[in-house]
Write a protein that holds these residues in place. Structure first.
Motif, PDB file in Angstrom:
ATOM      1  N   LEU A   1       0.824  -1.216   0.000  1.00 40.78           N
ATOM      2  CA  LEU A   1       0.000   0.000   0.000  1.00 40.78           C
ATOM      3  C   LEU A   1       0.860   1.269   0.000  1.00 40.78           C
ATOM      4  N   ASN A   2       1.983   1.181  -0.717  1.00 39.00           N
ATOM      5  CA  ASN A   2       2.893   2.310  -0.904  1.00 39.00           C
ATOM      6  C   ASN A   2       3.482   2.831   0.404  1.00 39.00           C
ATOM      7  N   ALA A   3       3.628   1.943   1.395  1.00 40.89           N
ATOM      8  CA  ALA A   3       4.281   2.328   2.643  1.00 40.89           C
ATOM      9  C   ALA A   3       5.690   2.830   2.339  1.00 40.89           C
TER      10      ALA A   3
ATOM     11  N   ASP B   1       9.473   3.381   2.803  1.00 43.03           N
ATOM     12  CA  ASP B   1      10.715   2.937   3.419  1.00 43.03           C
ATOM     13  C   ASP B   1      11.818   3.907   3.016  1.00 43.03           C
ATOM     14  N   VAL B   2      13.048   3.645   3.430  1.00 47.17           N
ATOM     15  CA  VAL B   2      14.132   4.586   3.167  1.00 47.17           C
ATOM     16  C   VAL B   2      14.401   4.771   1.670  1.00 47.17           C
ATOM     17  N   PRO B   3      14.473   3.711   0.857  1.00 49.52           N
ATOM     18  CA  PRO B   3      14.653   3.934  -0.575  1.00 49.52           C
ATOM     19  C   PRO B   3      13.532   4.782  -1.192  1.00 49.52           C
ATOM     20  N   THR B   4      12.311   4.581  -0.735  1.00 50.27           N
ATOM     21  CA  THR B   4      11.194   5.378  -1.243  1.00 50.27           C
ATOM     22  C   THR B   4      11.357   6.834  -0.848  1.00 50.27           C
ATOM     23  N   ALA B   5      11.751   7.069   0.406  1.00 57.29           N
ATOM     24  CA  ALA B   5      11.951   8.439   0.868  1.00 57.29           C
ATOM     25  C   ALA B   5      13.049   9.136   0.074  1.00 57.29           C
ATOM     26  N   ASN B   6      14.140   8.429  -0.187  1.00 56.69           N
ATOM     27  CA  ASN B   6      15.226   9.010  -0.972  1.00 56.69           C
ATOM     28  C   ASN B   6      14.781   9.292  -2.402  1.00 56.69           C
ATOM     29  N   ALA B   7      13.971   8.398  -2.962  1.00 58.65           N
ATOM     30  CA  ALA B   7      13.452   8.605  -4.309  1.00 58.65           C
ATOM     31  C   ALA B   7      12.489   9.789  -4.349  1.00 58.65           C
ATOM     32  N   PHE B   8      11.707   9.960  -3.278  1.00 60.12           N
ATOM     33  CA  PHE B   8      10.804  11.104  -3.177  1.00 60.12           C
ATOM     34  C   PHE B   8      11.587  12.414  -3.203  1.00 60.12           C
ATOM     35  N   LEU B   9      12.646  12.489  -2.431  1.00 58.52           N
ATOM     36  CA  LEU B   9      13.470  13.692  -2.432  1.00 58.52           C
ATOM     37  C   LEU B   9      14.067  13.947  -3.809  1.00 58.52           C
TER      38      LEU B   9
ATOM     39  N   ILE C   1      -0.973   6.409   0.051  1.00 59.01           N
ATOM     40  CA  ILE C   1       0.200   6.048   0.847  1.00 59.01           C
ATOM     41  C   ILE C   1      -0.303   5.629   2.229  1.00 59.01           C
ATOM     42  N   ALA C   2       0.095   4.460   2.663  1.00 60.26           N
ATOM     43  CA  ALA C   2      -0.365   3.931   3.957  1.00 60.26           C
ATOM     44  C   ALA C   2       0.541   4.336   5.110  1.00 60.26           C
ATOM     45  N   GLY C   3       1.427   5.311   4.893  1.00 58.36           N
ATOM     46  CA  GLY C   3       2.308   5.778   5.959  1.00 58.36           C
ATOM     47  C   GLY C   3       3.693   5.191   5.846  1.00 58.36           C
ATOM     48  N   GLY C   4       4.445   5.285   6.926  1.00 56.90           N
ATOM     49  CA  GLY C   4       5.793   4.734   6.939  1.00 56.90           C
ATOM     50  C   GLY C   4       5.774   3.218   7.031  1.00 56.90           C
ATOM     51  N   ASP C   5       6.799   2.591   6.497  1.00 58.80           N
ATOM     52  CA  ASP C   5       6.915   1.134   6.524  1.00 58.80           C
ATOM     53  C   ASP C   5       7.426   0.711   7.898  1.00 58.80           C
ATOM     54  N   LEU C   6       6.511   0.286   8.760  1.00 57.27           N
ATOM     55  CA  LEU C   6       6.870  -0.050  10.143  1.00 57.27           C
ATOM     56  C   LEU C   6       7.792  -1.258  10.226  1.00 57.27           C
ATOM     57  N   SER C   7       7.685  -2.167   9.267  1.00 58.40           N
ATOM     58  CA  SER C   7       8.551  -3.351   9.294  1.00 58.40           C
ATOM     59  C   SER C   7      10.012  -2.966   9.168  1.00 58.40           C
ATOM     60  N   ALA C   8      10.279  -1.841   8.492  1.00 63.02           N
ATOM     61  CA  ALA C   8      11.662  -1.397   8.317  1.00 63.02           C
ATOM     62  C   ALA C   8      12.210  -0.747   9.584  1.00 63.02           C
TER      63      ALA C   8
ATOM     64  N   GLU D   1      17.375   4.921  14.229  1.00 63.84           N
ATOM     65  CA  GLU D   1      18.195   5.138  13.034  1.00 63.84           C
ATOM     66  C   GLU D   1      17.343   5.141  11.772  1.00 63.84           C
ATOM     67  N   MET D   2      16.408   4.200  11.672  1.00 65.10           N
ATOM     68  CA  MET D   2      15.584   4.099  10.465  1.00 65.10           C
ATOM     69  C   MET D   2      14.608   5.260  10.366  1.00 65.10           C
TER      70      MET D   2
END
Length: 263
Positions: free
Chosen positions: A29-31, A33-41, A66-73, A80-81
């Motif tokens: 659900l488009n949660a 994660d860090v790679p997504t956040a970097n790609a967004f920037l 977007i279902a929010g941040g990826d909690l599993s990560a 740190e994450m």
């Protein structure tokens, strides 16, 4: 037209004057994660640096916005994450706010946590019927990010912002429209068409004037009335010497659609 990549966590492309930022992790659900956040920037940087961009559309692939941040990560190294995820997301949101081009959130399915924050950071928002919203942070013992604590009270008022933040309840698109969180609600089948129609209208507008209007409205809460009047006067005067202003005046008297060039 610049074609987007397919197998990436976030897709960026431009069609004419409209830049598209689409979260692309439909299986979760488009949660974010860090790679997504970097790609967004990176996508926000591309849009802000491209002088051909007149409007930006943010959307989500699959069944959700977007279902929010990826909690599993975040389970193994939450501090740190969280830092690695929030830093690029906030930098991207700051770029969207600063650019002249209006930014439109096109939402469907689930809009939660940081996803709601991204939507709140946009200048305009359109949602499909059936969209479900939840700020969600309180439900996992966290405070909010992605600009939601700044934007939410400005959009819906302090009391309602507190309710949404502290109770963590889910609400629907009709309620989002009623409280001013979104501008329009459309049928799910027409969301893409209506989004593109609105984006095209924004992209056809006068970019210099729209950028100044955007900053006037966004910064108004930080000024007194007297200060705002002075800034409005200066801004109008700056617009009045542009070619776009002359084109707008000429088109008005000639009863035609103006063709703005951003000059």
């Amino acid at each position: 037209m610049t074609q987007p990549e397919e197998n990436v966590p976030l897709r960026y492309w431009r069609e004419g004057g409209v830049a598209h930022i689409r979260f692309n992790r439909p299986a979760v659900l488009n949660a974010i994660d860090v790679p997504t956040a970097n790609a967004f920037l990176a996508a926000c940087e591309s849009a802000s640096e491209d002088r051909e961009v007149r409007a930006v559309v943010i959307s989500g692939e699959g069944r959700a916005f977007i279902a929010g941040g990826d909690l599993s990560a975040m389970k193994s190294k939450p501090f740190e994450m969280a830092h690695a995820l929030i830093t690029p997301m906030h930098a991207g949101i700051a770029l969207l706010a600063a650019m002249d081009a209006p930014v439109l959130a096109s939402m469907h399915g689930v809009v939660a946590g940081g996803g709601l924050g991204v939507a709140l950071a946009c200048d305009l928002a359109i949602a499909a019927e059936g969209t479900r919203f939840n700020l969600a942070y309180v439900n996992i013992g966290a405070s909010s990010d992605c600009s939601s604590s700044w934007a939410l009270p400005r959009l819906v008022g302090m009391r309602r912002a507190m309710e949404i933040s502290l109770l963590g309840d889910t609400f629907d698109a009709a309620e989002a429209l009623r409280i001013g969180l979104v501008n329009r609600v459309v049928t799910a089948s027409s969301l893409q068409e209506e989004t593109l129609k609105l984006a095209a209208r924004l992209a056809a507008g006068p970019p210099i004037a729209m950028g100044r209007l955007k900053r006037l409205v966004r910064d108004s809460f930080d000024r007194t009335l007297r200060a705002q009047l002075d800034v409005e006067a200066d801004s109008f005067a700056a617009c009045a010497v542009t070619q776009d202003f002359a084109e707008g005046i000429n088109a008005f008297f000639e009863k035609r659609v103006p063709q703005y060039q951003g000059k």
